[in-house]
Design an enzyme around this catalytic site. Structure first.
Site, PDB file in Angstrom:
ATOM      1  N   TRP A  31      45.121  40.114  50.005  1.00  0.00           N
ATOM      2  CA  TRP A  31      44.295  40.253  48.610  1.00  0.00           C
ATOM      3  C   TRP A  31      44.102  39.005  48.116  1.00  0.00           C
ATOM      4  O   TRP A  31      45.089  38.175  47.622  1.00  0.00           O
ATOM      5  CB  TRP A  31      45.131  41.239  47.876  1.00  0.00           C
ATOM      6  CG  TRP A  31      44.889  42.729  48.083  1.00  0.00           C
ATOM      7  CD1 TRP A  31      44.951  43.648  49.233  1.00  0.00           C
ATOM      8  CD2 TRP A  31      43.874  43.634  47.067  1.00  0.00           C
ATOM      9  NE1 TRP A  31      44.323  44.646  48.944  1.00  0.00           N
ATOM     10  CE2 TRP A  31      43.717  44.916  47.625  1.00  0.00           C
ATOM     11  CE3 TRP A  31      43.169  43.184  45.901  1.00  0.00           C
ATOM     12  CZ2 TRP A  31      42.961  45.726  47.414  1.00  0.00           C
ATOM     13  CZ3 TRP A  31      42.359  44.284  45.511  1.00  0.00           C
ATOM     14  CH2 TRP A  31      42.400  45.485  46.172  1.00  0.00           C
ATOM     15  N   CYS A  89      48.698  37.262  44.991  1.00  0.00           N
ATOM     16  CA  CYS A  89      48.043  37.248  43.749  1.00  0.00           C
ATOM     17  C   CYS A  89      47.749  38.678  43.373  1.00  0.00           C
ATOM     18  O   CYS A  89      46.926  39.374  43.969  1.00  0.00           O
ATOM     19  CB  CYS A  89      46.739  36.588  43.846  1.00  0.00           C
ATOM     20  SG  CYS A  89      45.890  36.571  42.529  1.00  0.00           S
ATOM     21  N   THR A  95      43.466  46.423  38.675  1.00  0.00           N
ATOM     22  CA  THR A  95      44.339  47.490  39.242  1.00  0.00           C
ATOM     23  C   THR A  95      45.367  48.114  38.432  1.00  0.00           C
ATOM     24  O   THR A  95      45.904  47.320  37.585  1.00  0.00           O
ATOM     25  CB  THR A  95      45.067  47.267  40.546  1.00  0.00           C
ATOM     26  OG1 THR A  95      45.910  48.362  40.958  1.00  0.00           O
ATOM     27  CG2 THR A  95      45.908  45.855  40.313  1.00  0.00           C
ATOM     28  N   HIS A  97      47.654  49.757  39.401  1.00  0.00           N
ATOM     29  CA  HIS A  97      49.090  49.572  40.337  1.00  0.00           C
ATOM     30  C   HIS A  97      49.727  48.367  39.713  1.00  0.00           C
ATOM     31  O   HIS A  97      50.642  48.043  40.402  1.00  0.00           O
ATOM     32  CB  HIS A  97      48.444  49.589  41.625  1.00  0.00           C
ATOM     33  CG  HIS A  97      48.024  50.716  42.404  1.00  0.00           C
ATOM     34  ND1 HIS A  97      47.211  50.563  43.213  1.00  0.00           N
ATOM     35  CD2 HIS A  97      48.036  52.104  41.981  1.00  0.00           C
ATOM     36  CE1 HIS A  97      46.768  51.905  43.578  1.00  0.00           C
ATOM     37  NE2 HIS A  97      47.445  52.887  42.683  1.00  0.00           N
ATOM     38  N   ARG A 136      45.566  28.209  38.837  1.00  0.00           N
ATOM     39  CA  ARG A 136      46.957  27.775  39.245  1.00  0.00           C
ATOM     40  C   ARG A 136      47.071  27.892  40.862  1.00  0.00           C
ATOM     41  O   ARG A 136      48.079  27.688  41.295  1.00  0.00           O
ATOM     42  CB  ARG A 136      47.830  28.919  38.824  1.00  0.00           C
ATOM     43  CG  ARG A 136      48.201  28.864  37.368  1.00  0.00           C
ATOM     44  CD  ARG A 136      48.439  30.522  36.802  1.00  0.00           C
ATOM     45  NE  ARG A 136      48.753  30.230  35.399  1.00  0.00           N
ATOM     46  CZ  ARG A 136      47.665  30.192  34.266  1.00  0.00           C
ATOM     47  NH1 ARG A 136      46.372  30.166  34.662  1.00  0.00           N
ATOM     48  NH2 ARG A 136      47.984  29.950  33.070  1.00  0.00           N
TER      49      ARG A 136
HETATM   50  C1  DLZ Z   1      45.794  48.200  46.173  1.00  0.00           C
HETATM   51  C2  DLZ Z   1      45.902  46.889  45.583  1.00  0.00           C
HETATM   52  C3  DLZ Z   1      45.123  46.391  44.485  1.00  0.00           C
HETATM   53  C4  DLZ Z   1      44.334  47.667  43.585  1.00  0.00           C
HETATM   54  N1  DLZ Z   1      45.076  45.151  43.925  1.00  0.00           N
HETATM   55  C5  DLZ Z   1      45.927  44.209  44.729  1.00  0.00           C
HETATM   56  C6  DLZ Z   1      45.898  42.874  44.128  1.00  0.00           C
HETATM   57  O1  DLZ Z   1      45.351  42.633  42.934  1.00  0.00           O
HETATM   58  N2  DLZ Z   1      46.679  41.847  44.762  1.00  0.00           N
HETATM   59  C7  DLZ Z   1      47.448  42.625  45.767  1.00  0.00           C
HETATM   60  O2  DLZ Z   1      48.057  41.624  46.297  1.00  0.00           O
HETATM   61  N3  DLZ Z   1      47.481  43.716  46.462  1.00  0.00           N
HETATM   62  C8  DLZ Z   1      46.624  44.634  45.776  1.00  0.00           C
HETATM   63  N4  DLZ Z   1      46.429  45.987  46.355  1.00  0.00           N
HETATM   64  C9  DLZ Z   1      47.188  46.057  47.519  1.00  0.00           C
HETATM   65  C10 DLZ Z   1      48.650  46.646  47.554  1.00  0.00           C
HETATM   66  O3  DLZ Z   1      49.376  45.284  47.308  1.00  0.00           O
HETATM   67  C11 DLZ Z   1      48.996  47.020  48.997  1.00  0.00           C
HETATM   68  O4  DLZ Z   1      48.529  46.588  49.773  1.00  0.00           O
HETATM   69  C12 DLZ Z   1      48.412  48.379  49.041  1.00  0.00           C
HETATM   70  O5  DLZ Z   1      48.748  49.210  47.932  1.00  0.00           O
HETATM   71  C13 DLZ Z   1      48.890  49.197  50.292  1.00  0.00           C
HETATM   72  O6  DLZ Z   1      50.364  49.259  50.309  1.00  0.00           O
END
Ligand code: DLZ
Length: 158
Positions: A31, A89, A95, A97, A136
């Site tokens: 990501w 990152c 998100t 999340h 960064r």
């Molecule tokens: C789902 C998700 C979102 C929305 N944003 C990020 C992010 O900004 N950075 C990151 O590393 N991962 C993100 N993920 C993916 C989650 O880390 C994870 O891979 C999924 O929820 C599946 O478990």
């Protein structure tokens, strides 16, 4: 990790031990790939500059930062791996999340380090936006990948 005012990339390296025989795992989240790739390059180059052999750096990729914890555990289980650098990152604006992922990874990596008694480095950026992340990852606030690598080396010299 460093703040805008405190940049570990320029810290003194005089206490760094001989790491010629140490094996490092670098786990990279896919990501925000532009950011995490730049951080990986920083970490890899910093390890090499400090005497780590190319064949002693193991790279593993995971889909997102949430997966760093399990991958870190898998690497920590390996007796040949001395330290684990986790790179990710999570951008707050992208998100809902954000808090779940960041807290989970921070707690998870701490638990892996304590369970396996090995340095597990939290090289996860948690910026508000992509520009802050890029600043960064080789930008005006240094490269937190470099800093994560130096942190791993320093912990092996503890
Ligand atoms: C789902 C998700 C979102 C929305 N944003 C990020 C992010 O900004 N950075 C990151 O590393 N991962 C993100 N993920 C993916 C989650 O880390 C994870 O891979 C999924 O929820 C599946 O478990």
């Amino acid at each position: 990790m460093a703040t805008a005012e405190k940049n570990l990339s320029s810290f003194s390296r005089k206490f760094i031990p001989d790491i010629n025989k140490k094996v490092f795992a670098i786990i990279v989240s896919e990501w925000n790939e532009a950011v995490t790739e730049a951080m990986f390059e920083g970490a890899f180059n910093t390890l090499r500059e400090n005497g780590v052999r190319k064949e002693n750096i193991i790279r593993k990729d995971v889909p997102g930062s949430f997966e760093l914890t399990l991958a870190a555990q898998w690497m920590a289980e390996r007796e040949d791996v001395d330290a684990i650098i986790c790179i990710g990152c999570v951008i707050q604006g992208e998100t809902k999340h954000f808090d779940f992922i960041c807290n989970s990874v921070a707690n998870g990596l701490t638990n892996v380090a304590l369970k396996y008694n090995k340095p597990v480095i939290f090289g996860v950026l948690t910026p508000n936006n992509q520009q802050q992340a890029l600043d960064r990852a080789g930008g005006k606030h240094g490269n937190k990948g470099d800093e994560a690598a130096i942190t791993a080396v320093k912990m092996l010299g503890f």
